[in-house]
Design an enzyme around this catalytic site. Structure first.
Site, PDB file in Angstrom:
ATOM      1  N   LYS A   1       0.620  -1.161   0.137  1.00  0.00           N
ATOM      2  CA  LYS A   1      -0.044   0.032   0.010  1.00  0.00           C
ATOM      3  C   LYS A   1       0.913   1.295   0.005  1.00  0.00           C
ATOM      4  O   LYS A   1       2.045   1.387   0.292  1.00  0.00           O
ATOM      5  CB  LYS A   1      -1.092   0.122   0.964  1.00  0.00           C
ATOM      6  CG  LYS A   1      -2.099  -1.120   1.164  1.00  0.00           C
ATOM      7  CD  LYS A   1      -3.398  -0.562   0.843  1.00  0.00           C
ATOM      8  CE  LYS A   1      -4.398  -1.704   0.406  1.00  0.00           C
ATOM      9  NZ  LYS A   1      -5.217  -2.235   1.377  1.00  0.00           N
TER      10      LYS A   1
ATOM     11  N   ARG B   1      -4.519  -9.952   4.338  1.00  0.00           N
ATOM     12  CA  ARG B   1      -4.670 -10.026   3.030  1.00  0.00           C
ATOM     13  C   ARG B   1      -3.288  -9.516   2.370  1.00  0.00           C
ATOM     14  O   ARG B   1      -3.143  -8.309   2.423  1.00  0.00           O
ATOM     15  CB  ARG B   1      -5.917  -9.090   2.513  1.00  0.00           C
ATOM     16  CG  ARG B   1      -6.193  -8.936   1.092  1.00  0.00           C
ATOM     17  CD  ARG B   1      -7.233  -7.937   0.762  1.00  0.00           C
ATOM     18  NE  ARG B   1      -7.705  -7.967  -0.636  1.00  0.00           N
ATOM     19  CZ  ARG B   1      -7.099  -7.195  -1.595  1.00  0.00           C
ATOM     20  NH1 ARG B   1      -5.918  -6.599  -1.195  1.00  0.00           N
ATOM     21  NH2 ARG B   1      -7.626  -7.429  -2.787  1.00  0.00           N
TER      22      ARG B   1
HETATM   23  N1  PMM Z   1      -7.536  -3.581  -0.281  1.00  0.00           N
HETATM   24  C1  PMM Z   1      -7.752  -3.618  -1.685  1.00  0.00           C
HETATM   25  C2  PMM Z   1      -8.751  -4.232  -2.115  1.00  0.00           C
HETATM   26  N2  PMM Z   1      -9.360  -5.216  -1.441  1.00  0.00           N
HETATM   27  N3  PMM Z   1     -10.390  -5.644   0.864  1.00  0.00           N
HETATM   28  C3  PMM Z   1     -10.031  -5.591   2.149  1.00  0.00           C
HETATM   29  N4  PMM Z   1     -10.876  -6.338   2.917  1.00  0.00           N
HETATM   30  N5  PMM Z   1      -8.998  -4.825   2.767  1.00  0.00           N
HETATM   31  C4  PMM Z   1      -7.934  -4.419   1.961  1.00  0.00           C
HETATM   32  O1  PMM Z   1      -7.247  -3.677   2.594  1.00  0.00           O
HETATM   33  C5  PMM Z   1      -8.211  -4.253   0.600  1.00  0.00           C
HETATM   34  C6  PMM Z   1      -9.241  -4.823  -0.122  1.00  0.00           C
HETATM   35  C7  PMM Z   1      -6.882  -2.866  -2.641  1.00  0.00           C
HETATM   36  O2  PMM Z   1      -5.589  -3.464  -2.946  1.00  0.00           O
HETATM   37  P1  PMM Z   1      -5.298  -4.268  -4.012  1.00  0.00           P
HETATM   38  O3  PMM Z   1      -5.710  -3.415  -5.124  1.00  0.00           O
HETATM   39  O4  PMM Z   1      -3.700  -4.140  -4.010  1.00  0.00           O
HETATM   40  O5  PMM Z   1      -5.776  -5.673  -4.099  1.00  0.00           O
END
Ligand code: PMM
Length: 281
Positions: free
Chosen positions: A220, A254
């Site tokens: 992030k 995650r």
């Molecule tokens: N971050 C992303 C997408 N979905 N879902 C949850 N529950 N928590 C998160 O921190 C989260 C998420 C964005 O990250 P990506 O685009 O790298 O998948």
């Protein structure tokens, strides 16, 4: 918690491996857009040690445009169908904010709904309640288009705790059993770097909500803000955040880099165990 065929029991930490089936996701956009590539990636994450995989068909990066449900279904459902037809046994989470997508994904074999809007859409809440599946309620404010402008807090941790409490009550009122809810502070969502860091440093305060926690620090932008590292070079910072989460007792992480995060999590969990006071003899 029972997730699909698996019982995730105890303090974890459990790893949710990320499979973004999007042309434009911020960390791995476009890499797994073809169903075959997404299927192969999910299998690879399982071999790396993921406890479940999270499939997302709509990018949530700041400024990302919304896409129609039909397009999201077209991206996600074939991947779930192919995984299940090929004997993939791990629980599959669908990262969506739309009821129609959740219904189609659950019908195809998904087991959990991961909603970055914490069930703000009543149709998604109804779909989750009706299917009796676990759900992740993530904290954010606004939409990807305006969330950066809404990162305005006096005490980010207290406000996130309060707003997740409201989301939990709203989910229960919609018929979602409290026992099926996992809460997530939403690192990077309507948060500036200092907000994400404050949340990671004060995760214990989220315990007041009484539900298992999921945190997604992987790659992030707060890591970029702290270190200057570009998105493809943020694994070391991700692992530091993973260790902090595990030491704070977070149950689910995650992550994109499952093998590396798994090693960091195991070491941090051992240290956490050694730090715990000895029980009565
Ligand atoms: N971050 C992303 C997408 N979905 N879902 C949850 N529950 N928590 C998160 O921190 C989260 C998420 C964005 O990250 P990506 O685009 O790298 O998948």
């Amino acid at each position: 918690m029972q997730i699909g065929a698996r019982l995730l029991e105890g303090p974890g930490p459990f790893l949710m491996g990320v499979v973004n089936v999007t042309p434009d996701s911020f960390s791995d956009g476009g890499r797994f857009a073809a169903p075959e590539a997404a299927v192969a990636h999910a299998r690879a994450l399982a071999i790396e040690g993921a406890d479940l995989v999270d499939l997302g068909g709509e990018s949530t990066r700041p400024g990302a445009p919304p896409i129609p449900a039909a397009e999201e279904i077209r991206r996600v459902v074939p991947v779930i169908e192919r995984l299940r037809a090929g004997g993939f046994t791990l629980p599959i989470s669908v990262d969506t904010s739309k009821g129609a997508v959740a219904r189609a994904a659950l019908a195809a074999g998904a087991d959990l709904v991961n909603d970055v809007t914490a069930l703000s859409d009543p149709d998604l809440a109804a779909a989750v309640a009706g299917a009796r599946v676990p759900v992740v309620l993530m904290h954010t404010r606004g939409t990807p288009a305006d969330m950066a402008a809404r990162a305005d807090y006096r005490d980010v941790v207290a406000e996130v705790v309060a707003e997740l409490g409201v989301a939990l009550a709203r989910a229960e009122a919609a018929g979602v059993a409290r026992e099926r809810v996992i809460l997530d502070p939403g690192i990077g969502f309507a948060k500036r770097a200092e907000h994400s860091v404050a949340l990671l440093g004060r995760l214990g305060e989220l315990r007041a909500l009484g539900r298992p926690l999921l945190v997604g620090p992987s790659r992030k932008s707060f890591i970029g803000a702290l270190t200057g590292a570009p998105v493809e070079d943020r694994l070391p910072g991700t692992l530091a955040a993973v260790a902090a989460c595990v030491l704070a007792g977070v149950e689910l992480l995650r992550v994109h880099d499952v093998a590396a995060a798994g090693q960091a999590a195991l070491v941090a969990a051992a240290i956490r165990g050694a730090a715990a006071p000895a029980g009565p003899r």
